[in-house]
Motif scaffolding. Sequence first.
Motif, PDB file in Angstrom:
ATOM      1  N   ARG A 188      -5.381  -8.774 -14.840  1.00  0.00           N
ATOM      2  CA  ARG A 188      -4.843  -7.855 -13.838  1.00  0.00           C
ATOM      3  C   ARG A 188      -5.782  -6.664 -13.670  1.00  0.00           C
ATOM      4  N   THR A 189      -6.009  -6.294 -12.416  1.00  0.00           N
ATOM      5  CA  THR A 189      -6.706  -5.044 -12.123  1.00  0.00           C
ATOM      6  C   THR A 189      -6.130  -4.499 -10.824  1.00  0.00           C
ATOM      7  N   ALA A 190      -6.782  -3.513 -10.239  1.00  0.00           N
ATOM      8  CA  ALA A 190      -6.291  -2.918  -8.994  1.00  0.00           C
ATOM      9  C   ALA A 190      -7.438  -2.738  -8.027  1.00  0.00           C
ATOM     10  N   CYS A 191      -7.138  -2.837  -6.762  1.00  0.00           N
ATOM     11  CA  CYS A 191      -8.153  -2.709  -5.708  1.00  0.00           C
ATOM     12  C   CYS A 191      -8.428  -1.231  -5.450  1.00  0.00           C
ATOM     13  N   ASN A 192      -9.712  -0.863  -5.448  1.00  0.00           N
ATOM     14  CA  ASN A 192     -10.081   0.543  -5.253  1.00  0.00           C
ATOM     15  C   ASN A 192     -10.692   0.809  -3.886  1.00  0.00           C
ATOM     16  N   ARG A 193     -10.558  -0.134  -2.961  1.00  0.00           N
ATOM     17  CA  ARG A 193     -11.210   0.021  -1.658  1.00  0.00           C
ATOM     18  C   ARG A 193     -10.492   1.076  -0.810  1.00  0.00           C
ATOM     19  N   ASP A 194     -11.161   1.498   0.253  1.00  0.00           N
ATOM     20  CA  ASP A 194     -10.623   2.524   1.138  1.00  0.00           C
ATOM     21  C   ASP A 194      -9.544   1.906   2.026  1.00  0.00           C
ATOM     22  N   CYS A 195      -8.394   1.696   1.429  1.00  0.00           N
ATOM     23  CA  CYS A 195      -7.254   1.044   2.077  1.00  0.00           C
ATOM     24  C   CYS A 195      -6.005   1.750   1.588  1.00  0.00           C
ATOM     25  N   PRO A 196      -4.971   1.868   2.406  1.00  0.00           N
ATOM     26  CA  PRO A 196      -3.793   2.623   1.985  1.00  0.00           C
ATOM     27  C   PRO A 196      -2.981   1.987   0.866  1.00  0.00           C
ATOM     28  N   ASP A 197      -3.145   0.689   0.596  1.00  0.00           N
ATOM     29  CA  ASP A 197      -2.176  -0.011  -0.241  1.00  0.00           C
ATOM     30  C   ASP A 197      -2.464   0.023  -1.735  1.00  0.00           C
ATOM     31  N   ALA A 198      -3.734   0.061  -2.160  1.00  0.00           N
ATOM     32  CA  ALA A 198      -4.099   0.039  -3.584  1.00  0.00           C
ATOM     33  C   ALA A 198      -3.376  -1.097  -4.306  1.00  0.00           C
ATOM     34  N   CYS A 199      -3.717  -2.313  -3.953  1.00  0.00           N
ATOM     35  CA  CYS A 199      -2.987  -3.488  -4.434  1.00  0.00           C
ATOM     36  C   CYS A 199      -3.287  -3.803  -5.892  1.00  0.00           C
ATOM     37  N   SER A 200      -2.302  -4.411  -6.543  1.00  0.00           N
ATOM     38  CA  SER A 200      -2.509  -5.000  -7.867  1.00  0.00           C
ATOM     39  C   SER A 200      -3.064  -6.411  -7.676  1.00  0.00           C
TER      40      SER A 200
ATOM     41  N   PRO B 288       2.608 -10.632  -7.713  1.00  0.00           N
ATOM     42  CA  PRO B 288       3.974 -10.679  -7.163  1.00  0.00           C
ATOM     43  C   PRO B 288       4.916  -9.663  -7.795  1.00  0.00           C
ATOM     44  N   GLU B 289       4.547  -9.119  -8.963  1.00  0.00           N
ATOM     45  CA  GLU B 289       5.412  -8.132  -9.624  1.00  0.00           C
ATOM     46  C   GLU B 289       5.171  -6.713  -9.126  1.00  0.00           C
ATOM     47  N   ASP B 290       4.116  -6.502  -8.355  1.00  0.00           N
ATOM     48  CA  ASP B 290       3.866  -5.185  -7.772  1.00  0.00           C
ATOM     49  C   ASP B 290       4.802  -5.013  -6.574  1.00  0.00           C
ATOM     50  N   PRO B 291       5.610  -3.948  -6.535  1.00  0.00           N
ATOM     51  CA  PRO B 291       6.587  -3.808  -5.448  1.00  0.00           C
ATOM     52  C   PRO B 291       5.969  -3.561  -4.086  1.00  0.00           C
ATOM     53  N   VAL B 292       4.699  -3.210  -4.044  1.00  0.00           N
ATOM     54  CA  VAL B 292       4.010  -3.054  -2.761  1.00  0.00           C
ATOM     55  C   VAL B 292       3.220  -4.313  -2.424  1.00  0.00           C
ATOM     56  N   THR B 293       2.426  -4.797  -3.357  1.00  0.00           N
ATOM     57  CA  THR B 293       1.557  -5.948  -3.103  1.00  0.00           C
ATOM     58  C   THR B 293       2.363  -7.211  -2.812  1.00  0.00           C
ATOM     59  N   ARG B 294       3.422  -7.458  -3.553  1.00  0.00           N
ATOM     60  CA  ARG B 294       4.353  -8.560  -3.299  1.00  0.00           C
ATOM     61  C   ARG B 294       3.682  -9.936  -3.279  1.00  0.00           C
ATOM     62  N   GLY B 295       2.599 -10.089  -4.018  1.00  0.00           N
ATOM     63  CA  GLY B 295       2.010 -11.408  -4.156  1.00  0.00           C
ATOM     64  C   GLY B 295       1.023 -11.817  -3.088  1.00  0.00           C
ATOM     65  N   PHE B 296       0.675 -10.918  -2.145  1.00  0.00           N
ATOM     66  CA  PHE B 296      -0.324 -11.310  -1.135  1.00  0.00           C
ATOM     67  C   PHE B 296      -1.342 -10.192  -0.939  1.00  0.00           C
TER      68      PHE B 296
ATOM     69  N   HIS C 211       0.744  -4.238   3.797  1.00  0.00           N
ATOM     70  CA  HIS C 211       1.940  -4.322   2.959  1.00  0.00           C
ATOM     71  C   HIS C 211       3.080  -3.442   3.464  1.00  0.00           C
ATOM     72  N   LEU C 212       2.865  -2.739   4.556  1.00  0.00           N
ATOM     73  CA  LEU C 212       3.962  -2.094   5.263  1.00  0.00           C
ATOM     74  C   LEU C 212       4.797  -3.118   6.033  1.00  0.00           C
ATOM     75  N   LEU C 213       4.190  -4.242   6.418  1.00  0.00           N
ATOM     76  CA  LEU C 213       4.860  -5.194   7.303  1.00  0.00           C
ATOM     77  C   LEU C 213       6.138  -5.781   6.705  1.00  0.00           C
ATOM     78  N   PRO C 214       6.156  -6.206   5.436  1.00  0.00           N
ATOM     79  CA  PRO C 214       7.427  -6.715   4.904  1.00  0.00           C
ATOM     80  C   PRO C 214       8.540  -5.676   4.931  1.00  0.00           C
ATOM     81  N   VAL C 215       8.204  -4.410   4.756  1.00  0.00           N
ATOM     82  CA  VAL C 215       9.222  -3.360   4.786  1.00  0.00           C
ATOM     83  C   VAL C 215       9.735  -3.170   6.214  1.00  0.00           C
ATOM     84  N   LEU C 216       8.821  -3.214   7.189  1.00  0.00           N
ATOM     85  CA  LEU C 216       9.253  -3.119   8.585  1.00  0.00           C
ATOM     86  C   LEU C 216      10.157  -4.289   8.959  1.00  0.00           C
ATOM     87  N   ASN C 217       9.796  -5.470   8.524  1.00  0.00           N
ATOM     88  CA  ASN C 217      10.623  -6.638   8.835  1.00  0.00           C
ATOM     89  C   ASN C 217      12.005  -6.534   8.196  1.00  0.00           C
ATOM     90  N   GLU C 218      12.054  -6.043   6.970  1.00  0.00           N
ATOM     91  CA  GLU C 218      13.344  -5.867   6.315  1.00  0.00           C
ATOM     92  C   GLU C 218      14.169  -4.798   7.032  1.00  0.00           C
TER      93      GLU C 218
END
Length: 651
Positions: free
Chosen positions: A10-22, A39-47, A180-187
């Motif tokens: 496990r690591t984290a993405c450090n790119r210039d992106c708002p999400d900072a994914c696991s 999939p255990e990251d509540p923002v990344t959600r496995g994708f 990763h904002l999209l799943p929240v908008l859909n919900e």
Amino acid sequence: MVTDQSDVRRTACNRDCPDACSLLVTVEEGRATQLRGDPEDPVTRGFLCERTSRFLSRQYDSQRFTQPLLRQGDAWGPVSWDVALDLAAKKLHEARAEFGPASVLHYRSGGSLGLLKMLADYFFEQFGPVTVKHGDVCSAAGDAAQIADFGVADSHDLQDILHSRLIVVWGKNPHTSGVHLLPVLNEARKRGAVLVGVDPVRTKIEGLCTQFLQPRPGGDFGLAMGVARRLFDEGREDPAASEWCDHLEAYRELVHARDIDGWAAEAGVPADALRELADLYGERAPAAILVGWGLARRSNGSKTVRALDALGAISGNLGVPGGGVSYDYARRAAFDLEFVRGEAAAPRTFPEYRLGREILEARDPPVRVAWITAGNPVSMLPDSSATQQALSEVPFTVVVETHPTDTTDCADLILPTLTLLEDSDLLGAYGNHWLHESRPAVMPPEGCRHELDILQGLAKRLGLSEALSGSVDDWKQRLTKRLDVAGAGVAAMRAGPVRNPFASHVLFEGRRVPTPSGRVNLLHERAEPAPQGSEDFPLLLMAISVPEGQSSQWSVPVEGLPKVRVHPQTQGVPPDGALAHLESAVGKVPVAVQHDERVRAGVVLAPKGGMLRDGRCLNLLIRPVPTDDGGGAAFYEEPVRLLYSEEADLP
């Protein structure tokens, strides 16, 4: 594929992106073979986003820098780390001794969002202090707006829009930036929220929206003021707004300077569409406005964000669940970074939006050494030709990088550093409130070094060893003392992402804002109308993010001419598929033209992040024009024209 011989790290993405994914990295025999979202990251959600899902091609690119390179004439030759650091220290020492520390420029951008990258700032403060940039071309105008209005630039919790009955996605394209904002908008839609989109380009978000408006570039201020006029006319402002807003009457007077038809004309939208948006906003509380970063990248960008802030404040959508005007997240706020003084310590600062010209014009003292890290300013700042010239003419330019860029092409010394799969750092996000530790998933090539190692090597040679002493883990502990007390320190992050314990779920709850008066500082001066095309240059260029590229880091091979999209009814547009020159007052670039009815007429839509070395740098065409506050860059209003001839001399 995960096999019996593979290891998942496990690591984290450090790119210039708002999400900072696991990230979950599959490693086989020391080599990364697969990247997945955790999939255990509540923002990344496995994708993962499109660009990072392809990162392995960049990780193992044959052009990767794996040893220090020193310019020798028109080429670079490999040198040892001792030779490289000895020379760098010698040049820094000589510049400081002869011209003073202001003759050294340190430039750091957002190529990596790791917090330990700020140790370069600290090193150069201890060495000098030296010249640094001020302002930020990406988000500074919007941040300045929210600090002026609310005292701080931060946002509601990412999940808070699940409480919203209306969500206005204003100048924001989450299918490209912040997927990763999209799943929240859909919900939120499933729970009954209505979505409205606002953008000069009909992006994919239109498919989720009940209403979609296409203002002219820079017309968003007029649209926001027209919405406010409708709210006042219909008596839909919060009757208690004066209890938490300063300058309410001055703001009301500003709004009433035009009627709805007048504001709609300034915005370039039908008046009935403006009324429909205003009625939705007035009727469907709580209502959230999600503001895109690009919205503020205009000469009236800061006041435009302030106009949106005012809508949230006067309508009563401030400080309530499901409301707010969310632009940015304070990604550094949880960390202990007070030891870095920043601009306040510098003897001289250059505005980032005109960095190249500032370097060229510097006289007292001139810039003798430039140290560039976590950025590619030649490609990514306006006025690329001036930045290229400036860094090429500085007597000694050092670039800390992983891969060749337009900026490394200007370097005298290239120092190879780590990719996101090799790095060890701490991360906050600017699209949510989650904090991460990145850990090396794979070992770097032998000749590549962590930036702390590079800085410590310099410090040893310049008598600053004590200031930079400590391991990477030591520094992580120093940056997380408050977090550790709150149970969210390095040990917690090592087990997975943790939510910033100091961040509110509902920003400004109780309508308490940290301004000097404790009240919202409403906008009370109008914005200047954004520039429009001229007779000679009738179109406006918008070079924006695309899914395939993270700034100037592309996830697919860059081939052929840059493709620009224009509405087929744009006056004088070349035929679909034609080759043409895209020209501004300061340069021209050969392009391939595509017709696209989703683009507002009069706009030329292009991909950002192209490089001069590939003939794809659109920032070559953009003059260094500031935003109205914050020191941002007005990227999205450069007048251009398309020159087409069947006999044109094009590649």
